[in-house]
Design a protein around this motif. Structure first.
Motif, short mmCIF file in Angstrom:
data_model
loop_
_atom_site.label_atom_id
_atom_site.label_comp_id
_atom_site.label_asym_id
_atom_site.label_seq_id
_atom_site.Cartn_x
_atom_site.Cartn_y
_atom_site.Cartn_z
N GLU A 65 1.00 -1.48 0.07
CA GLU A 65 0.03 -0.07 0.04
C GLU A 65 0.88 1.00 -0.21
O GLU A 65 2.01 1.44 0.83
N GLN A 66 0.49 2.30 -1.17
CA GLN A 66 1.22 3.34 -0.89
C GLN A 66 0.52 4.66 -0.70
O GLN A 66 1.18 5.71 -0.28
N ARG A 67 -0.88 4.45 -0.74
CA ARG A 67 -1.67 6.00 -0.39
C ARG A 67 -1.37 6.20 1.06
O ARG A 67 -1.31 5.47 1.94
N SER A 68 -1.68 7.41 1.44
CA SER A 68 -1.62 8.03 2.67
C SER A 68 -2.62 7.55 3.52
O SER A 68 -3.95 7.15 3.07
N ILE A 69 -3.00 7.40 4.75
CA ILE A 69 -3.68 7.18 5.42
C ILE A 69 -5.19 8.10 5.31
O ILE A 69 -6.29 7.43 5.32
#
Length: 194
Positions: free
Chosen positions: A167-171
């Protein structure tokens, strides 16, 4: 042995997490954690009531961060807008550089039923605090409880996705997507009734 140094709690937390991950939570003692950073068991217990709390220390910061979002939200915000504001504020505690730490912590928690229960309690405390704050803003029931529980659920789902391998997206990005999914889900239910 060194009696006190700045950052003692943080050093104990880091050491505990590493020991829990390598040796297992049940197999690791408070004395071993303290000794691994050159401290005494007594010093450990000055900072933490038990070894479980090493993993949950700072829970109040999470609650405060979510509540800050509610406080800063406009007075006319809807309950779901307040949820979004709370989530955005809470996301600040989870910069991308904490992702590996959070993954390791979650791995330790998932291997121990008592820690899983403690994690559920943490989320329950968060939802209760949000519910109180929403009621304090004049949100009536059941909307206040539904919004508060939704915030905790969205955060939990987003956190699980955030720590997933690859996973690369920010929280924050994940929370927005999960919240949009929740809105779509409830809109679809409402549309099906009419």
């Amino acid at each position: 042995m060194v009696r006190w140094q700045p950052g003692t709690s943080g050093r104990l937390q880091a050491a505990a997490l590493e020991l829990f991950a390598s040796n297992g939570f049940e197999q690791t003692t408070a004395a071993e954690i303290a000794q691994s950073v050159g401290l005494t068991e007594r010093t450990f217990f000055r900072h933490f009531s038990d070894k479980r709390e090493v993993l949950f220390h700072g829970q109040e910061l999470l609650v405060e961060a979510f509540l800050a979002g509610l406080v800063e939200a406009p007075g006319e915000a809807t309950p779901m807008e307040l949820v979004a504001a709370a989530l955005e504020s809470g996301a600040e505690l989870f910069p991308d550089e904490r992702r590996d730490h959070s993954r390791l912590r979650q791995t330790v928690i998932e291997q121990n039923p008592a820690l899983q229960e403690r994690e559920r309690h943490k989320m329950s405390v968060l939802a209760a605090a949000l519910g109180d704050a929403l009621r304090g803003r004049g949100i009536t029931e059941p909307a206040a409880t539904l919004a508060a529980e939704s915030a905790a659920t969205v955060f939990g789902v987003a956190f699980t996705q955030w720590i997933a391998p690859g996973e690369q997206r920010s929280i924050s990005q994940i929370e927005q997507a999960v919240l949009a999914e929740l809105r779509d889900l409830t809109a679809a239910r409402t549309a099906a009734r009419t």
